[in-house]
Design a protein around this motif. Structure first.
Motif, mmCIF file in Angstrom:
data_model
loop_
_atom_site.group_PDB
_atom_site.id
_atom_site.type_symbol
_atom_site.label_atom_id
_atom_site.label_comp_id
_atom_site.label_asym_id
_atom_site.label_seq_id
_atom_site.Cartn_x
_atom_site.Cartn_y
_atom_site.Cartn_z
ATOM 1 N N GLY A 48 0.821 -1.213 0.000
ATOM 2 C CA GLY A 48 0.000 0.000 0.000
ATOM 3 C C GLY A 48 0.849 1.256 0.000
ATOM 4 N N ALA A 49 1.919 1.264 0.807
ATOM 5 C CA ALA A 49 2.816 2.426 0.855
ATOM 6 C C ALA A 49 3.505 2.623 -0.485
ATOM 7 N N SER A 50 3.911 1.530 -1.129
ATOM 8 C CA SER A 50 4.579 1.629 -2.435
ATOM 9 C C SER A 50 3.618 2.197 -3.480
ATOM 10 N N ARG A 51 2.353 1.764 -3.438
ATOM 11 C CA ARG A 51 1.389 2.265 -4.423
ATOM 12 C C ARG A 51 1.141 3.758 -4.241
ATOM 13 N N ILE A 52 1.041 4.193 -2.980
ATOM 14 C CA ILE A 52 0.802 5.625 -2.724
ATOM 15 C C ILE A 52 2.007 6.449 -3.166
ATOM 16 N N GLN A 53 3.197 5.919 -2.916
ATOM 17 C CA GLN A 53 4.405 6.665 -3.322
ATOM 18 C C GLN A 53 4.511 6.770 -4.837
ATOM 19 N N THR A 54 3.991 5.777 -5.534
ATOM 20 C CA THR A 54 4.054 5.799 -6.999
ATOM 21 C C THR A 54 3.002 6.734 -7.587
ATOM 22 N N THR A 55 1.766 6.629 -7.085
ATOM 23 C CA THR A 55 0.648 7.370 -7.696
ATOM 24 C C THR A 55 0.498 8.790 -7.150
ATOM 25 N N LEU A 56 0.963 9.037 -5.904
ATOM 26 C CA LEU A 56 0.762 10.364 -5.281
ATOM 27 C C LEU A 56 2.084 10.954 -4.821
ATOM 28 N N ALA A 57 3.138 10.733 -5.585
ATOM 29 C CA ALA A 57 4.463 11.222 -5.200
ATOM 30 C C ALA A 57 4.452 12.745 -5.066
ATOM 31 N N GLY A 58 5.034 13.247 -3.947
ATOM 32 C CA GLY A 58 5.137 14.689 -3.703
ATOM 33 C C GLY A 58 3.894 15.330 -3.126
ATOM 34 N N ALA A 59 2.807 14.592 -3.007
ATOM 35 C CA ALA A 59 1.553 15.181 -2.527
ATOM 36 C C ALA A 59 1.532 15.266 -1.009
ATOM 37 N N ARG A 60 0.794 16.266 -0.503
ATOM 38 C CA ARG A 60 0.524 16.352 0.935
ATOM 39 C C ARG A 60 -0.834 15.682 1.161
ATOM 40 N N LEU A 61 -0.885 14.735 2.080
ATOM 41 C CA LEU A 61 -2.130 13.980 2.226
ATOM 42 C C LEU A 61 -2.411 13.617 3.676
ATOM 43 N N PHE A 62 -3.688 13.317 3.915
ATOM 44 C CA PHE A 62 -4.141 12.809 5.209
ATOM 45 C C PHE A 62 -4.245 11.282 5.135
ATOM 46 N N ALA A 108 -7.498 7.822 -2.398
ATOM 47 C CA ALA A 108 -7.260 6.404 -2.723
ATOM 48 C C ALA A 108 -7.680 5.561 -1.523
ATOM 49 N N ARG A 109 -8.214 4.358 -1.843
ATOM 50 C CA ARG A 109 -8.615 3.412 -0.798
ATOM 51 C C ARG A 109 -7.610 2.255 -0.763
ATOM 52 N N LEU A 110 -7.325 1.798 0.420
ATOM 53 C CA LEU A 110 -6.473 0.626 0.601
ATOM 54 C C LEU A 110 -7.198 -0.337 1.542
ATOM 55 N N THR A 111 -7.035 -1.618 1.307
ATOM 56 C CA THR A 111 -7.676 -2.596 2.187
ATOM 57 C C THR A 111 -6.922 -3.916 2.148
ATOM 58 N N GLU A 112 -6.979 -4.614 3.263
ATOM 59 C CA GLU A 112 -6.422 -5.958 3.325
ATOM 60 C C GLU A 112 -7.407 -6.991 2.788
ATOM 61 N N GLU A 113 -8.647 -6.559 2.538
ATOM 62 C CA GLU A 113 -9.657 -7.443 1.964
ATOM 63 C C GLU A 113 -9.514 -7.468 0.450
ATOM 64 N N ASN A 114 -10.256 -8.434 -0.202
ATOM 65 C CA ASN A 114 -10.321 -8.459 -1.659
ATOM 66 C C ASN A 114 -11.340 -7.420 -2.092
ATOM 67 N N SER A 115 -10.915 -6.209 -2.187
ATOM 68 C CA SER A 115 -11.839 -5.110 -2.451
ATOM 69 C C SER A 115 -11.253 -4.187 -3.508
#
Length: 927
Positions: free
Chosen positions: A135-149, A250-257
């Motif tokens: 999940g962290a890798s995906r956020i770093q790839t898709t939202l690089a440089g962004a300020r986020l909550f 972006a949504r992240l989940t440990e489920e198949n979602s």
């Protein structure tokens, strides 16, 4: 060489024989029907092998099995544990399929659990389970440089507490801000804040996405997953939500979602792909693939009848006359013509009557009211008469819940694989491309599935699909599936006893089966095969011939030795038929056949059932027509599922639904059609040859007329084992008691009260010509013909049994013990008793099953006699001698399954032998 040694075998008609069978051999037991082959192979060899294995079990297990009967044999030595593979298909369960029987489906379920890829049904691609690192890798790839909550959700429907309690819990965990759903508004929390009633998100952290903040992002996501599970109940894994200050999310989940639409799959495990589990079964049909509904074809079986003629069949019954009166009243109000055939009524009027209209509930309404009384047994039986299984609209027959179809391997879900033929499935498995990691996980599963599918193809059932119901398989198909299963298990030092494994196989596939049998022997096993097939006998290593006749005329060993010596034996009855110089069939006197100019014929147009490819077929009448082709080419679909029901409906004999076809012509040339298949003549064990031929009534009348019977006041009813009076009250005329063996097949034991004689002692004391009723029922047909020589009403039907080669049967032999071929010939014998053979079409399904070469000759004479008496015969057959004797041959193919369903050739056997693409023709060429 070590041998299995049997001494003093006297089971059934075996005459105290001594037998030696080499261990590790491929032994064939041959001989006429009823000569003792099955008594030796199954009731002696297999029974003793199984019994000795059971004796090796624990005392606890044996306490359930101590009543198992010991075969009537004096001495047995060197017998291995035994496995019997019989022809009979005992499966009646609608949940059992080829996939479950062979266990291939179990492996496929495991395969989809381990390497299947879930997809979003809304077109958002692959559904991924995001652990904190991914999940962290995906956020770093898709939202690089962004300020986020970084936030965790608190859902309206799953929150663990509400109102002030929820606020206190959030503050207690140290969180001070929340974000409303579908809003950019961040709310600062205090003790007086009103918690939103809808979904909202709690802020855990605020991060600038870069490489330096990766570890902090991972920690925050880990905490987010943990908090989402703490604040929500029923989640299958942690949920996280990230939102940039610019509004991207972006949504992240440990489920198949799905991260785009939040579509969620249940946990992917093997149960999800099982229709026998409540977890994976379609909730509408409960995993059956169809739903029982009222069938208009059964409620209105004859659409040529009118409402006045009770075309609505349930309304013709006395208990439903009120419903008929309401229908008549409604029809008069709506001005429906009561005398017009149902099929000619306007569609709008038929719909009103069927579905109901204002003030009238309709036929369906009548059945809905009956559904409320289903707690009554007679109502359930009544409803079952008018219902049929219809395809489930929710799962479209797949039996699985929709989520199971979202998991794919190379764009195929598990139902797609189940619908493939075994050949197609093998090609798919061979060509599937998986990543090295997936192959490492699933390599063993792939090997197991591929090998089992390969064995099934080798035994000649490559046209089957995994979703085919096991109960629809023929005895031969069921046996070959079990043979493939045994190969998959890889057992050795085992005795395999097989019952005619070539049944239903085209000669082209015999060599493949023989190769497989030799492979089974090559594992170190001993094969004992009861068989009549020429190829199997010639490829065996050892032959044991029983004979010389059937019944009491059999039970002796004519030959026991190696196959080469058998082929040169002068004492053998069978070997003479295997020599190419022996012309044992009747001389061919073929009836003239020019199909184009032939007047009396039935034409079936546009046949499309199962794998039939819109074919038009012509069947000449007053001729012997043979329908042949490789297994799975469409023979049974064409004849049993299409031609017979179509003719039966046209002649108003039965109203069963036929497989799809466009038109039938020529039915006016026949008055009756009969399907003579190999199904048992009766479901009850009390059913026997003399009750089936209606001869037993005369025998009971003779017994009741004796002086002893009259002095006791006995009537013919006292000599019946179907009603109380004279029958044994303990076994109720069965002659045996069924012992439930708990975890093994039930065992039938002789009744202790009557010693298996079915009747009370007072009835057994009554004698006619020195024999009581039990003695008479134990006479063979041949013996009974002499015993009742002065009674033509009894002798005449028995003489017909002799003509069809059943002179060895005992009069009281249970129908359950008859083979399929014996049952079929018994039905033919019953037809000979009737006088309406003229203009009757007889349809026979593989009538040579279980027949010795000598009996095939007798069968051909019987069929030709039916035709000479004015009848017609259509025979589904693989036996080359029968095909060679036919007047007209229809060869389907060219292969089985999807590659079949076409007419390869049609004409005389000579013309068929000239067609290069006809497998049957090429074998005929060599004869």
């Amino acid at each position: 060489m070590k041998e299995i040694v049997l001494q003093g075998a006297k089971q059934n008609n075996l005459k105290n024989i001594n037998v030696r069978i080499p261990l590790g051999s491929f032994t064939v037991i041959c001989g006429p029907s009823g000569s003792g082959k099955s008594s030796l192979a199954f009731e002696t060899l297999y029974a003793e092998g199984q019994r000795r294995y059971i004796e090796s079990l624990s005392t606890y297990a044996r306490q359930f099995l101590n009543k198992a009967p010991k075969p009537d044999v004096e001495f047995v030595q060197n017998i291995p544990p035994a496995i019997a593979i019989e022809q009979k298909n005992h499966i009646k369960n609608s949940r059992s399929t080829v996939g479950t029987t062979t266990e291939i489906l179990d492996y496929l379920r495991l395969l989809y659990e381990k390497v299947g890829t879930p997809f979003c049904p809304n077109g958002h691609g692959v559904i991924r389970r995001d652990n904190v690192t991914d999940g962290a890798s995906r956020i770093q790839t898709t939202l690089a440089g962004a300020r986020l909550f970084v936030l965790f959700p608190v859902y309206e429907k799953t929150r663990v507490v509400t109102g002030a309690k929820l606020l206190n819990l959030i503050l207690k965990e140290g969180f001070l801000r929340i974000l409303k759903d579908k809003s950019d508004e961040i709310i600062d929390l205090d003790t007086k804040t009103k918690i939103p009633t809808g979904d909202f998100y709690v802020v855990i952290d605020r991060i600038v996405v870069n490489e330096e903040s990766r570890s902090r992002l991972v920690d925050s996501l880990s905490q987010t997953y943990s908090m989402s599970l703490k604040f929500n109940h029923g989640l299958g894994g942690g949920h996280a939500f990230v939102r940039t200050v610019e509004g991207k999310s972006a949504r992240l989940t440990e489920e198949n979602s799905c991260s785009d639409c939040n579509y969620s799959l249940p946990p992917i495990n093997s149960r999800l792909f099982s229709y026998n589990s409540p977890y994976g079964a379609c909730p509408t049909c409960n995993g059956f693939g169809n739903i029982l509904q009222v069938d208009e074809g059964k409620v209105i079986p004859n659409p040529e009848a009118s409402l006045a003629q009770f075309c609505v069949e349930p309304f013709s019954m006395p208990s439903s006359r009120g419903a008929q009166r309401k229908l008549v009243e409604f029809a008069r109000k709506q001005k429906v013509d009561m005398d017009k055939p149902w099929e000619d009524l306007p569609a709008s009027q038929r719909k009103m009557i069927w579905e109901g209209s204002k003030g009238y509930p309709g036929v369906l309404g009548y059945f809905e009211r009956l559904e409320e009384k289903k707690y009554k047994m007679h109502v359930r039986i009544f409803l079952a008469r008018f219902k049929s299984p219809f395809l489930c609209g929710s799962c479209n027959g797949s039996r699985l819940r929709p989520e199971a179809h979202r998991v794919l391997i190379e764009e195929k879900n598990i139902t797609d694989l189940s619908k493939m033929t075994l050949t197609e499935l093998f090609d798919f498995l061979k060509n599937v491309e998986l990543s090295p990691q997936q192959m490492a996980i699933a390599n063993e599963v792939f090997e197991q599935v591929s090998s089992r599918v390969s064995f099934l193809i080798d035994v000649g059932v490559e046209y089957l699909t995994l979703d085919r119901l096991t109960k629809t398989l023929s005895g031969g198909e069921y046996q070959r599936i079990h043979l493939a299963n045994q190969l998959g298990m890889g057992l050795s030092q085992t005795l395999y006893v097989l019952d005619e494994p070539t049944v239903g196989l085209h000669p082209r596939d015999n060599l493949r089966l023989i190769k497989l049998l030799k492979k089974l022997r090559g594992l170190g096993n001993t094969l004992v095969v009861v068989e009549h097939d020429r190829d199997v006998i010639q490829h065996s290593s050892h032959v044991l011939e029983m004979g010389p006749g059937s019944g009491h005329l059999g039970g002796d060993i004519l030959f026991n030795g190696d196959t080469e010596s058998f082929m040169n034996s002068n004492d053998s009855v069978t070997a003479a038929y295997l020599k190419p110089t022996r012309q044992w069939v009747p001389p061919i006197n073929r009836r003239p056949m020019a199909i184009e100019n032939f007047k009396y014929k039935i034409e079936l147009l546009g046949c499309e059932g199962n794998n039939l490819k819109n074919i038009d077929v012509t069947f000449p009448l007053n001729r012997l027509v043979c329908v042949t082709g490789v297994s799975g080419s469409g023979k049974s679909t064409l004849i049993v599922d299409t031609l017979y029901p179509a003719l039966a409906r046209a002649l108003k004999i039965e109203y069963e639904r036929a497989a799809p076809f466009k038109k039938i012509k020529g039915e006016e040339f026949i008055r009756n059609v009969m399907l003579i298949d190999q199904k048992p003549i009766g479901k009850s064990s009390r059913s026997n040859p003399v009750t089936y031929l209606k001869v037993y009534d005369d025998i009971r009348a003779i017994m009741a007329a004796t002086p002893d019977a009259r002095s006791h006041g006995f009537t013919p009813g006292h000599f019946s084992f179907n009603v109380d009076g004279g029958r044994c009250p303990v076994c109720r005329g069965e002659g045996q008691e069924i012992i439930d063996m708990v975890f093994m097949e039930a065992v039938a034991l002789k009744c202790d009260a009557c010693d298996g004689k079915r009747f009370k002692k007072s009835v057994l004391d009554v004698r006619y010509s020195g024999k009581n009723i039990d003695d008479i029922l134990n006479l063979t047909v041949l013996e009974a013909m002499s015993f009742f020589v002065n009674y033509p009403n009894i002798r005449r039907p028995l003489s017909v049994l002799r003509e069809v080669g059943l002179e060895y049967l005992r009069l009281g032999q249970s129908a359950n013990t008859l083979s399929g071929g014996e049952s079929q010939r018994l039905k033919i014998a019953k037809e000979f008793q009737s006088s309406n053979q003229r203009q009757t079409l007889y349809i026979l399904d593989e009538p040579t099953t279980g027949l010795h070469f000598r009996e095939v000759e007798m069968l051909l004479n019987v069929i030709n006699r039916l035709i000479d008496n004015g009848g017609s015969a259509i025979v589904i057959e693989h036996n080359l001698e029968v095909i060679r004797q036919a007047d007209y041959v229809i060869d389907l193919g060219p292969e089985g399954g999807d590659k079949g369903g076409e007419i390869v050739a049609a004409g005389t056997p000579e013309s068929l032998s000239l067609v290069e693409t006809s497998h049957t023709g090429q074998f005929l060429k060599d004869m």
